[in-house]
Design an enzyme around this catalytic site. Structure first.
Site, mmCIF file in Angstrom:
data_model
loop_
_atom_site.group_PDB
_atom_site.id
_atom_site.type_symbol
_atom_site.label_atom_id
_atom_site.label_comp_id
_atom_site.label_asym_id
_atom_site.label_seq_id
_atom_site.Cartn_x
_atom_site.Cartn_y
_atom_site.Cartn_z
ATOM 1 C CB CYS A 92 37.625 33.913 17.245
ATOM 2 S SG CYS A 92 36.696 35.133 18.216
ATOM 3 C CG HIS A 387 33.802 31.704 18.180
ATOM 4 N ND1 HIS A 387 35.166 31.850 18.329
ATOM 5 C CD2 HIS A 387 33.642 30.771 17.195
ATOM 6 C CE1 HIS A 387 35.794 31.048 17.496
ATOM 7 N NE2 HIS A 387 34.902 30.389 16.781
ATOM 8 C CG ASN A 409 34.939 27.652 14.213
ATOM 9 O OD1 ASN A 409 35.388 28.726 14.599
ATOM 10 N ND2 ASN A 409 34.331 26.821 15.025
#
Length: 468
Positions: A92, A387, A409
């Protein structure tokens, strides 16, 4: 009959063990009776026990008062770009960092452009560099005992796919960038678990060999040669799982409709980096964190906690949320997206792509409270940065205060709000941890504080775990 007999033996054994405990601090028979008294044997409680046992906790804990439609308007929003998907990997940090870099490029050259960088390309170099960091760390600490905390740091996690924005800046500056279509994902770059496990096992084996050489005072040249042979094997494993990194390619930039917007040119990864980034990334930003356990306006750093041996340690300036929000707002107002990280699993409604502290009422469901504040949750490892996502929008009230935020995202376009996540400001303040801000949006007071001598902390600190 056999099942009943086995269950009877199990219960008898359990009761025997409870009554047999005599050491102070154990669960005695009398204590167990007191514990059991606290559980009401009412029909209503029985029904609740049955419901919780047979259903998802989040389904039963949904706060119906907060489950309806929510406002998706944002007073300040940066241009949308294509949504990416990190699949079953912990990259991520790279996806969020790339989102910032490609947004900066299209912002300067026209928002109609569409560009996506190859995560597989930079991930290859990330893994090789992390392997070298681990092996050289074993050399540097070779004469320390095997149970030394720093030695344990290397052997516990020899390599991983998590990281922070520092990895993007160090790796991209060193190895350049390539478009996603030039070096696409492989199965192992999308699904990193097995590859990572096998390489980690090999690195532990190699680490022991290098420690043995260091303890025997072998010459540095001999150690370097051995390490180079070891890295050659890791390189081979990475080529087989991710692919050989491209060295030269031809590419034409395209519009969002897929039409070429200029002639195709031949690039190396380094020349392509210069084309799309234009210069160094390091030195242009600060990394801010919100850690209420520690004094604000001080910097913190972890030795060896970086992506490359010759790169930058993760270093943060600790700031109150008010300061972090003001810098984020200033950046977004100027059309600049930001790398940011969160404890994304807390109070997240995945189906709606909505994070709010009022999404679930766990307290009513279980008849208790969950009363730790942010500092206490961090200290006990109950919460921390898990994250990274790209901060893209904020909604301000009439007084200029943030009411909600929006992030891009990397879980695919079908997730949440078409790949985006909306979070209330009350959730943002509790579960946001890291923000990377261009220095042009940072007040002078904070810039000066960021340049002070950092306080070194241990790698096991809850807030220095990598974003995944």
């Amino acid at each position: 009959m056999k099942k009943f007999f086995a269950l009877s033996l199990c219960l008898a054994s359990t009761l025997f063990n409870v009554s047999a405990q005599t050491k102070s601090g154990g669960i005695s028979k009398e204590m167990l009776k007191e514990i059991q008294k606290e559980v009401e044997a009412s029909p209503a409680n029985k029904a609740l026990v049955n419901a919780v046992a047979a259903n998802s906790i989040d389904v039963l804990a949904v706060n119906r008062d907060n489950a309806g439609a929510f406002d998706t308007y944002f007073s300040i929003e940066t241009p949308k770009q294509s949504i990416t998907d990190q699949k079953s990997s912990g990259r991520c940090w790279m996806f969020s960092g790339f989102n910032v870099l490609r947004s900066n490029y299209t912002r300067q050259h026209g928002d109609s452009l569409q560009i996506e960088f190859s995560q597989a390309y930079l991930f290859f170099w990330d893994q090789l560099e992390k392997a070298n960091l681990m092996l050289q760390g074993c050399v540097d600490t070779g004469k320390k005992p095997i149970d030394d905390p720093l030695v344990q740091f290397f052997f516990k996690s020899p390599i991983g796919d998590g990281g922070t924005f520092c990895g993007v800046s160090d790796l991209a500056e060193k190895y350049g960038l390539v478009p996603a279509e030039i070096m696409p994902e492989s199965f192992s770059s999308d699904n990193t678990s097995k590859m990572r496990s096998l390489i980690a096992s090999k690195l532990r084996e190699y680490g022991l060999q290098l420690r043995d050489m260091a303890q025997k005072d072998r010459k540095q040249a001999s150690i370097d040669k051995a390490k180079a042979r070891m890295l050659a094997q890791i390189y081979k494993m990475l080529v087989m799982t991710i692919g050989e990194p491209v060295q030269k390619f031809t590419y034409a930039f395209k519009s969002k409709s897929g039409k070429a917007v200029g002639p195709a040119k031949t690039y190396t990864p380094q020349s392509f980096y210069q084309e799309v980034v234009g210069g160094p990334i390091n030195g242009t930003f600060i990394m801010a964190m919100n850690d209420p356990r520690r004094p604000y306006y001080k910097t913190y750093e972890v030795e060896y906690d970086r992506h490359t041996y010759d790169g930058h340690n993760w270093k943060y300036i600790n700031l109150p949320m008010d300061d972090i929000e003001q810098m984020a707002i200033a950046s977004l107002k100027d059309g600049r997206k930001l790398y940011s990280s969160y404890d994304v699993g807390k109070f997240l409604d995945r189906k709606r792509g909505y994070a709010d502290t009022e999404n679930f009422d766990y307290e009513s469901l279980f008849g208790t409270t969950f009363g730790m504040d942010k500092a206490q949750r961090i200290s006990t490892f109950d919460s921390g940065s898990t994250h990274a996502m790209t901060l893209t929008a904020v909604d301000l009230d009439g007084k200029g205060k943030a009411t909600k935020w929006k992030v891009e995202n990397s879980w695919g376009a079908s997730w949440g709000q078409q790949g985006y996540l909306i979070m209330t400001d009350r959730w943002f303040r509790e579960y946001m941890f890291r923000l990377v801000v261009d220095k042009k949006y940072v007040p002078e007071k904070i810039l000066q504080a960021a340049e002070t001598e950092p306080i070194m902390v241990m790698p096991e600190d809850p807030l220095f775990l990598p974003d995944e």
